[in-house]
Design a protein around this motif. Structure first.
Motif, PDB file in Angstrom:
ATOM      1  N   GLU A  82       0.950  -5.244   0.055  1.00  0.00           N
ATOM      2  CA  GLU A  82       2.139  -5.840  -0.553  1.00  0.00           C
ATOM      3  C   GLU A  82       2.561  -7.142   0.125  1.00  0.00           C
ATOM      4  N   TYR A 155      12.239  -0.104  -5.799  1.00  0.00           N
ATOM      5  CA  TYR A 155      10.834  -0.322  -6.149  1.00  0.00           C
ATOM      6  C   TYR A 155      10.015   0.591  -5.235  1.00  0.00           C
ATOM      7  N   ILE A 159       4.728  -3.521  -3.717  1.00  0.00           N
ATOM      8  CA  ILE A 159       5.003  -4.474  -4.781  1.00  0.00           C
ATOM      9  C   ILE A 159       3.683  -5.146  -5.138  1.00  0.00           C
ATOM     10  N   GLN A 163       4.418  -7.609 -10.601  1.00  0.00           N
ATOM     11  CA  GLN A 163       5.837  -7.271 -10.526  1.00  0.00           C
ATOM     12  C   GLN A 163       6.693  -8.433 -10.019  1.00  0.00           C
TER      13      GLN A 163
END
Length: 175
Positions: A82, A155, A159, A163
């Motif tokens: 991420e 979330y 991520i 997104q």
């Protein structure tokens, strides 16, 4: 009447089989969602995790501008995945703070050196007390905190690139 009773166990078994098969065809959402979404951020104060960065407190939020609060760890493989997306969010003007879970300062410094540093502040939550008070069940997780200090969105998981645009829109809407 007796003939019907002979077939009853088979009928019960068939019904049970149908229920189990239906459950297997439609697996449940196993993610643990925070019950604090649409509620104020719980009070906390965390010591700094790394030299040169402030610690983190709930009073850092709710000052008029929305911020992301990322729960991460240097030992977390999805956190590495991420990291580029968090750097993209930072480059687009999104403020991001972090809570480091079950971690050590030197390991976090090395993680940031390797993967980039999108964080304004990093708090040390070595016992996961703040993480649990947020309703977070794992790493990584990110919370969108609005300008009033209210949790707007959670979330779950890392991520992903697809997104980023939606998160930018979510942050703009949380102003």
């Amino acid at each position: 009447m007796k003939r019907w009773l002979i077939w009853a166990p088979l009928a019960v078994f068939g019904a049970l089989f149908a229920v189990v098969a239906a459950g297997l065809m439609r697996p449940a959402d196993t993610a643990v969602h925070s019950t604090l979404v649409d509620k104020p951020l719980p009070g906390f104060e965390l010591e700094p995790m790394v030299p040169g960065k402030s610690g983190l407190a709930s009073t850092d939020f709710g000052r008029g501008a929305p911020r992301l609060l990322n729960v991460f760890a240097s030992w977390c493989i999805p956190c590495i995945a991420e990291a580029p997306q968090l750097m993209r969010l930072k480059a687009r003007g999104i403020s991001i703070d972090a809570i480091a879970i079950h971690d050590k300062g030197p390991a976090v410094v090395a993680f940031l050196r390797r993967n980039g540093d999108p964080y304004d502040r990093i708090g040390d939550d070595s016992r996961s007390r703040v993480q649990l008070s947020l309703g977070s069940s794992g790493v990584p997780e990110t919370f969108l905190i609005d300008g009033r200090g209210r949790i707007v969105r959670q979330y779950i998981g890392d991520i992903r690139a697809d997104q980023v645009d939606q998160i930018v829109r979510d942050v703009a809407a949380a102003r």
